[in-house]
Scaffold this motif. Sequence first.
Motif, PDB file in Angstrom:
ATOM      1  N   ASP A  83       0.832  -1.204   0.000  1.00 61.83           N
ATOM      2  CA  ASP A  83       0.000   0.000   0.000  1.00 61.83           C
ATOM      3  C   ASP A  83       0.866   1.253   0.000  1.00 61.83           C
ATOM      4  O   ASP A  83       0.628   2.202  -0.769  1.00 61.83           O
ATOM      5  CB  ASP A  83      -0.915   0.036   1.225  1.00 61.83           C
ATOM      6  N   ILE A  84       1.871   1.271   0.873  1.00 55.69           N
ATOM      7  CA  ILE A  84       2.762   2.431   0.960  1.00 55.69           C
ATOM      8  C   ILE A  84       3.511   2.614  -0.344  1.00 55.69           C
ATOM      9  O   ILE A  84       3.701   3.735  -0.830  1.00 55.69           O
ATOM     10  CB  ILE A  84       3.736   2.276   2.145  1.00 55.69           C
ATOM     11  N   ALA A  85       3.932   1.502  -0.944  1.00 60.53           N
ATOM     12  CA  ALA A  85       4.620   1.573  -2.239  1.00 60.53           C
ATOM     13  C   ALA A  85       3.721   2.189  -3.299  1.00 60.53           C
ATOM     14  O   ALA A  85       4.152   3.058  -4.075  1.00 60.53           O
ATOM     15  CB  ALA A  85       5.069   0.174  -2.666  1.00 60.53           C
ATOM     16  N   ASN A  86       2.465   1.771  -3.328  1.00 66.40           N
ATOM     17  CA  ASN A  86       1.523   2.315  -4.316  1.00 66.40           C
ATOM     18  C   ASN A  86       1.304   3.814  -4.124  1.00 66.40           C
ATOM     19  O   ASN A  86       1.126   4.560  -5.088  1.00 66.40           O
ATOM     20  CB  ASN A  86       0.187   1.590  -4.220  1.00 66.40           C
ATOM     21  N   LEU A  87       1.300   4.251  -2.878  1.00 68.80           N
ATOM     22  CA  LEU A  87       1.041   5.653  -2.572  1.00 68.80           C
ATOM     23  C   LEU A  87       2.266   6.539  -2.736  1.00 68.80           C
ATOM     24  O   LEU A  87       2.143   7.765  -2.791  1.00 68.80           O
ATOM     25  CB  LEU A  87       0.503   5.783  -1.142  1.00 68.80           C
ATOM     26  N   THR A  88       3.453   5.942  -2.810  1.00 67.01           N
ATOM     27  CA  THR A  88       4.690   6.725  -2.921  1.00 67.01           C
ATOM     28  C   THR A  88       5.412   6.502  -4.242  1.00 67.01           C
ATOM     29  O   THR A  88       6.501   7.042  -4.448  1.00 67.01           O
ATOM     30  CB  THR A  88       5.652   6.398  -1.765  1.00 67.01           C
ATOM     31  N   GLY A  89       4.826   5.713  -5.137  1.00 64.30           N
ATOM     32  CA  GLY A  89       5.448   5.486  -6.425  1.00 64.30           C
ATOM     33  C   GLY A  89       6.738   4.714  -6.341  1.00 64.30           C
ATOM     34  O   GLY A  89       7.690   4.966  -7.092  1.00 64.30           O
ATOM     35  N   THR A  90       6.804   3.753  -5.412  1.00 65.21           N
ATOM     36  CA  THR A  90       7.992   2.926  -5.246  1.00 65.21           C
ATOM     37  C   THR A  90       7.573   1.463  -5.368  1.00 65.21           C
ATOM     38  O   THR A  90       6.480   1.165  -5.827  1.00 65.21           O
ATOM     39  CB  THR A  90       8.651   3.193  -3.880  1.00 65.21           C
ATOM     40  N   SER A  91       8.441   0.559  -4.946  1.00 64.11           N
ATOM     41  CA  SER A  91       8.110  -0.867  -4.939  1.00 64.11           C
ATOM     42  C   SER A  91       8.017  -1.367  -3.506  1.00 64.11           C
ATOM     43  O   SER A  91       8.530  -0.735  -2.576  1.00 64.11           O
ATOM     44  CB  SER A  91       9.188  -1.668  -5.682  1.00 64.11           C
ATOM     45  N   ARG A  92       7.348  -2.501  -3.317  1.00 59.05           N
ATOM     46  CA  ARG A  92       7.227  -3.067  -1.975  1.00 59.05           C
ATOM     47  C   ARG A  92       8.605  -3.350  -1.385  1.00 59.05           C
ATOM     48  O   ARG A  92       8.848  -3.083  -0.199  1.00 59.05           O
ATOM     49  CB  ARG A  92       6.403  -4.354  -2.028  1.00 59.05           C
ATOM     50  N   GLN A  93       9.513  -3.878  -2.188  1.00 55.76           N
ATOM     51  CA  GLN A  93      10.856  -4.194  -1.704  1.00 55.76           C
ATOM     52  C   GLN A  93      11.579  -2.926  -1.263  1.00 55.76           C
ATOM     53  O   GLN A  93      12.284  -2.918  -0.237  1.00 55.76           O
ATOM     54  CB  GLN A  93      11.657  -4.908  -2.791  1.00 55.76           C
ATOM     55  N   THR A  94      11.408  -1.851  -2.032  1.00 56.90           N
ATOM     56  CA  THR A  94      12.054  -0.583  -1.679  1.00 56.90           C
ATOM     57  C   THR A  94      11.515  -0.055  -0.354  1.00 56.90           C
ATOM     58  O   THR A  94      12.276   0.398   0.505  1.00 56.90           O
ATOM     59  CB  THR A  94      11.833   0.462  -2.787  1.00 56.90           C
ATOM     60  N   VAL A  95      10.188  -0.110  -0.173  1.00 53.52           N
ATOM     61  CA  VAL A  95       9.586   0.352   1.085  1.00 53.52           C
ATOM     62  C   VAL A  95      10.111  -0.461   2.256  1.00 53.52           C
ATOM     63  O   VAL A  95      10.488   0.101   3.296  1.00 53.52           O
ATOM     64  CB  VAL A  95       8.046   0.256   1.011  1.00 53.52           C
ATOM     65  N   THR A  96      10.166  -1.778   2.106  1.00 53.63           N
ATOM     66  CA  THR A  96      10.658  -2.646   3.180  1.00 53.63           C
ATOM     67  C   THR A  96      12.099  -2.304   3.527  1.00 53.63           C
ATOM     68  O   THR A  96      12.462  -2.203   4.712  1.00 53.63           O
ATOM     69  CB  THR A  96      10.551  -4.126   2.770  1.00 53.63           C
ATOM     70  N   THR A  97      12.925  -2.097   2.513  1.00 53.99           N
ATOM     71  CA  THR A  97      14.335  -1.762   2.743  1.00 53.99           C
ATOM     72  C   THR A  97      14.469  -0.438   3.479  1.00 53.99           C
ATOM     73  O   THR A  97      15.248  -0.313   4.441  1.00 53.99           O
ATOM     74  CB  THR A  97      15.091  -1.684   1.401  1.00 53.99           C
ATOM     75  N   ILE A  98      13.709   0.571   3.072  1.00 54.15           N
ATOM     76  CA  ILE A  98      13.787   1.892   3.701  1.00 54.15           C
ATOM     77  C   ILE A  98      13.296   1.841   5.146  1.00 54.15           C
ATOM     78  O   ILE A  98      13.937   2.398   6.054  1.00 54.15           O
ATOM     79  CB  ILE A  98      12.973   2.920   2.889  1.00 54.15           C
ATOM     80  N   LEU A  99      12.173   1.159   5.394  1.00 57.14           N
ATOM     81  CA  LEU A  99      11.654   1.058   6.760  1.00 57.14           C
ATOM     82  C   LEU A  99      12.625   0.318   7.672  1.00 57.14           C
ATOM     83  O   LEU A  99      12.849   0.721   8.827  1.00 57.14           O
ATOM     84  CB  LEU A  99      10.299   0.364   6.755  1.00 57.14           C
ATOM     85  N   ASN A 100      13.218  -0.758   7.169  1.00 59.39           N
ATOM     86  CA  ASN A 100      14.201  -1.493   7.968  1.00 59.39           C
ATOM     87  C   ASN A 100      15.420  -0.633   8.266  1.00 59.39           C
ATOM     88  O   ASN A 100      15.977  -0.680   9.376  1.00 59.39           O
ATOM     89  CB  ASN A 100      14.626  -2.771   7.251  1.00 59.39           C
ATOM     90  N   ASP A 101      15.850   0.152   7.289  1.00 64.87           N
ATOM     91  CA  ASP A 101      16.995   1.036   7.486  1.00 64.87           C
ATOM     92  C   ASP A 101      16.681   2.099   8.539  1.00 64.87           C
ATOM     93  O   ASP A 101      17.513   2.392   9.409  1.00 64.87           O
ATOM     94  CB  ASP A 101      17.368   1.695   6.156  1.00 64.87           C
ATOM     95  N   LEU A 102      15.480   2.668   8.487  1.00 64.75           N
ATOM     96  CA  LEU A 102      15.082   3.665   9.484  1.00 64.75           C
ATOM     97  C   LEU A 102      15.008   3.044  10.876  1.00 64.75           C
ATOM     98  O   LEU A 102      15.351   3.687  11.875  1.00 64.75           O
ATOM     99  CB  LEU A 102      13.728   4.274   9.101  1.00 64.75           C
TER     100      LEU A 102
END
Length: 227
Positions: free
Chosen positions: A186-205
């Motif tokens: 859902d976050i990926a769809n709303l931010t124009g990214t991919s699910r994998q990218t969102v997961t990587t960014i959240l884990n990094d944060l």
Amino acid sequence: MTPDTHSLWFFENVDLYEMLCPHKLEDHKDDHKYYHYNKGQFIYFEKEPADQIYMIAKGRVKIGSYSQQGKEITKTILSKGEVFGEMALTGEEYREDFAQAMTEDTTVCPMNIDLMQQLMLNNKSLSLKIFRLIGFRFKKLERRLESLVFKDARTRVIDFIRELAVERGQKVGFETMVKNQLTHQDIANLTGTSRQTVTTILNDLRDQNLINFDRRKILIRDMDKLY
């Protein structure tokens, strides 16, 4: 907008459901029915007549559209208490987007546009809330478009988290807790990214101790440090 203003917009949006649901109107509650949808069912499609406004009594609803290439574009995801289909009040004759249930037994409360306009005519406070809602959503779409054009994926995801926190977060000292019903997709769809990218960014944060999260909530350690 300041955080306080964001919060005002959101809570006024929730108040609209309490003011508008025909079940709460003495003259209409007896002959009014809720609409129920299973997960994935469409509430309306693009190009359909825009003759009703809807309030969410239960569940979540995705508002989106399709590009000329047929790619789905998620505009927003709404939950209990929120209103959608409001563009019909601006003169939209046919839907320019679609509305789709995201959860089982999503329940919405429909209201005919003619009735809505009559209520607005007789209630200046209601009219103001509706126009603020429409203006707020336009501003959010403008910010998203600017973000997609000018910002990288990490910044878009962080901006999205901050926006969630400002609109719906509960402050606890320096920390802010946001109840979260959105998946990484859902976050990926709303931010124009991919699910994998969102997961990587959240884990990094999380590794930087800027946030913590699970399936039900996101905890922001310090909003001033989340950039």
